[in-house]
Design a protein around this motif. Sequence first.
Motif, short mmCIF file in Angstrom:
data_model
loop_
_atom_site.label_atom_id
_atom_site.label_comp_id
_atom_site.label_asym_id
_atom_site.label_seq_id
_atom_site.Cartn_x
_atom_site.Cartn_y
_atom_site.Cartn_z
N SER A 1 0.88 -1.21 0.01
CA SER A 1 -0.09 0.00 -0.04
C SER A 1 0.96 1.20 -0.04
CB SER A 1 -1.02 -0.09 1.33
OG SER A 1 -1.35 1.12 1.25
N MET A 2 1.93 1.15 0.81
CA MET A 2 2.76 2.54 0.73
C MET A 2 3.64 2.68 -0.56
SD MET A 2 2.68 4.13 3.33
CE MET A 2 1.72 3.93 4.83
N ALA A 3 3.87 1.58 -1.12
CA ALA A 3 4.66 1.43 -2.47
C ALA A 3 3.63 2.10 -3.66
CB ALA A 3 5.11 0.03 -2.89
N GLU A 4 2.41 1.83 -3.49
CA GLU A 4 1.19 2.28 -4.34
C GLU A 4 1.37 3.80 -4.07
OE1 GLU A 4 -2.65 0.35 -4.06
OE2 GLU A 4 -3.05 0.94 -5.85
N LYS A 5 1.24 4.19 -3.03
CA LYS A 5 1.15 5.66 -2.51
C LYS A 5 2.10 6.48 -3.15
CE LYS A 5 -2.90 5.18 -0.24
NZ LYS A 5 -2.91 3.98 -0.88
N GLU A 6 3.21 5.96 -2.89
CA GLU A 6 4.54 6.64 -3.45
C GLU A 6 4.81 6.67 -4.80
OE1 GLU A 6 7.68 6.30 -1.00
OE2 GLU A 6 9.31 6.91 -2.38
N MET A 7 4.20 5.51 -5.41
CA MET A 7 4.20 5.76 -7.00
C MET A 7 3.21 6.60 -7.50
SD MET A 7 4.82 2.10 -8.46
CE MET A 7 5.61 0.97 -7.03
N GLU A 8 2.02 6.71 -6.89
CA GLU A 8 1.08 7.44 -7.23
C GLU A 8 1.61 9.18 -7.31
OE1 GLU A 8 -3.16 5.21 -5.92
OE2 GLU A 8 -2.65 7.29 -5.07
N TYR A 9 2.28 9.15 -5.96
CA TYR A 9 2.94 10.41 -5.69
C TYR A 9 3.93 10.91 -6.47
CZ TYR A 9 6.63 13.36 -3.89
OH TYR A 9 7.58 14.36 -3.91
N ARG A 10 4.72 10.13 -7.33
CA ARG A 10 5.62 10.28 -8.14
C ARG A 10 5.00 10.63 -9.38
NH1 ARG A 10 11.45 7.76 -7.14
NH2 ARG A 10 11.37 7.85 -5.07
N VAL A 11 3.93 9.86 -9.98
CA VAL A 11 3.31 10.16 -10.97
C VAL A 11 2.59 11.46 -10.98
CG1 VAL A 11 1.27 9.47 -12.67
CG2 VAL A 11 3.06 7.85 -11.70
N GLU A 12 2.30 11.96 -9.90
CA GLU A 12 1.46 13.31 -9.97
C GLU A 12 2.54 14.22 -9.88
OE1 GLU A 12 -1.53 13.40 -6.55
OE2 GLU A 12 -0.98 15.78 -6.56
N MET A 13 3.60 14.01 -9.36
CA MET A 13 4.74 14.99 -9.32
C MET A 13 5.29 15.35 -10.49
SD MET A 13 8.52 14.77 -7.58
CE MET A 13 9.81 15.89 -8.21
N PHE A 14 5.38 14.20 -11.32
CA PHE A 14 5.97 14.00 -12.87
C PHE A 14 4.68 14.83 -13.54
CE2 PHE A 14 5.90 12.57 -17.18
CZ PHE A 14 7.34 12.90 -17.50
N ASN A 15 3.41 14.70 -13.35
CA ASN A 15 2.57 15.50 -14.38
C ASN A 15 2.54 16.77 -14.02
OD1 ASN A 15 1.86 12.88 -15.50
ND2 ASN A 15 0.18 12.50 -14.06
N LYS A 16 2.55 17.33 -12.70
CA LYS A 16 2.54 18.55 -12.25
C LYS A 16 3.78 19.30 -12.76
CE LYS A 16 -0.65 18.62 -7.95
NZ LYS A 16 -1.33 19.31 -8.62
N LEU A 17 4.87 18.76 -12.61
CA LEU A 17 6.14 19.28 -13.29
C LEU A 17 6.00 19.34 -14.76
CD1 LEU A 17 9.48 17.76 -12.48
CD2 LEU A 17 8.91 18.67 -14.84
N THR A 18 5.54 18.52 -15.57
CA THR A 18 5.28 18.49 -16.88
C THR A 18 4.44 19.60 -17.22
OG1 THR A 18 5.80 16.09 -16.96
CG2 THR A 18 4.63 17.27 -18.93
N HIS A 19 3.27 19.92 -16.77
CA HIS A 19 2.34 21.12 -17.00
C HIS A 19 2.93 22.29 -16.53
CE1 HIS A 19 -0.76 18.56 -18.87
NE2 HIS A 19 -0.76 17.63 -17.87
#
Lengths: 88, 88, 88, 93, 93, 93
Positions: free
Chosen positions: A15-33
Amino acid sequence: MAGVPSDLEREQIFSMAEKEMEYRVEMFNKLTHTCFKKCVENKYKDSELNMGENSCIDRCVSKYWQVTNLVGTLLGNTRPIPVNDAAP
Amino acid sequence: MAGVPSDLEREQIFSMAEKEMEYRVEMFNKLTHTCFKKCVENKYKDSELNMGENSCIDRCVSKYWQVTNLVGTLLGNTRPIPVNDAAP
Amino acid sequence: MAGVPSDLEREQIFSMAEKEMEYRVEMFNKLTHTCFKKCVENKYKDSELNMGENSCIDRCVSKYWQVTNLVGTLLGNTRPIPVNDAAP
Amino acid sequence: MDKSMIGDLDSLPEADKLRMAAMIEQLQVRDSLRMYNSLVERCFTDCVDSFKRKTLDKQEETCVRRCAEKFLKHSMRVGLRFAELNQGAPTPD
Amino acid sequence: MDKSMIGDLDSLPEADKLRMAAMIEQLQVRDSLRMYNSLVERCFTDCVDSFKRKTLDKQEETCVRRCAEKFLKHSMRVGLRFAELNQGAPTPD
Amino acid sequence: MDKSMIGDLDSLPEADKLRMAAMIEQLQVRDSLRMYNSLVERCFTDCVDSFKRKTLDKQEETCVRRCAEKFLKHSMRVGLRFAELNQGAPTPD
């Protein structure tokens, strides 16, 4: 944590690994936009990124990363941000 | 894929269906908010949509749909977009 | 609903509770970001909130809450909003 | 959430249909709560700009009401058009 | 979604690796669909401003194409830089 | 995430309480990571506008620090007010 982890522990690890990946994907998307808005001219006269845009993007990513680390430090955060530090 | 699908295959089918629905809901929401901003005057002098707003909304939806298909084609995308094509 | 709830009912209760919490977290986040934009000067000359900002924030939260209740009433909504009403 | 967003379920076996229907209901609940949150945010942002008092004045309240009503009508209209496009129907010019 | 966003899986037992890989694939599918939605929204917002007709004119279409292509190139470049930072590599000045 | 966002759990049987608590913890972790992401995005957007160098200058760094601190203080204050409203308490005028 030595020895075989229990089912509950394994669930928590996943569950923690999943949250962390979601976090990184979100960070990558925010950075990109954010960097797209800051660096790319939005009249779209061309479909190529020009040299100015390209170097702006590189610096934008680098600065965004630093802001992430800086804010992480302020939050007393040691975890969500990657093990390796950003380039100086 | 002929014959009875395995449990794993069924899970994957469900999971894909779920992602696709999430995608469509998100698309609908983005379209709705974008066309609201483009078409509806935001002083709210009235609680009815006037004729100009209504036709703007119809055209906005239609154009948004076309942009979705156009971008889908550029992405080499055959899937997430509905089987039936938009009106010409 | 008297008697012991079935497994299915319990699943539904959990699922609804989860959605409701997600809703509240999202509401809290939207409120926080909206009031930050409305009340806090974004030149960041200081790291403290001044008196004007503080009272703006209090009123902003209060008004946001009222808008939530007002829109809830318009939607014929009795549920997602907390049992206790906002202060008058 | 619009019906046309839901794919063709007829080909599924009965147990899977139920499960699919439950999933769709879940998404609909979540979606309507999200819509509610976005509607509040939009109407608040457009209608409330003064923070000298802690209660909405008459004008702000009227603005919020109209905003919400307009948004709902808009949303329904978009839903209709969206459904037509999903079915490949021609749209009004 | 960038590879570097995925942590070190080597230390996990085989069954967990499979499960983790499935989770990652799920996130990737969701992420690519979200990216698609955001891309459409951005290019529509930047390129389409007239609603006198219900079809895109030539100029709007060109604008959308360029916007999408630029965004994809941008996104790939960001992915490369992001990966380098994740690995602690120095970046071009 | 504010405590007041969590409903009344006392009436639940023990096993369900544990499960509910686990769900709440999950949401809290996700929420705090999202908050972190939004905070970074906001402070970056407000404070960084020049891309002539690849490192933050002193002024940008100061701006980001203040922005983050202000946001955290703001967020805590909103949490307090939000909790009061959730409990039906009167608010300061």
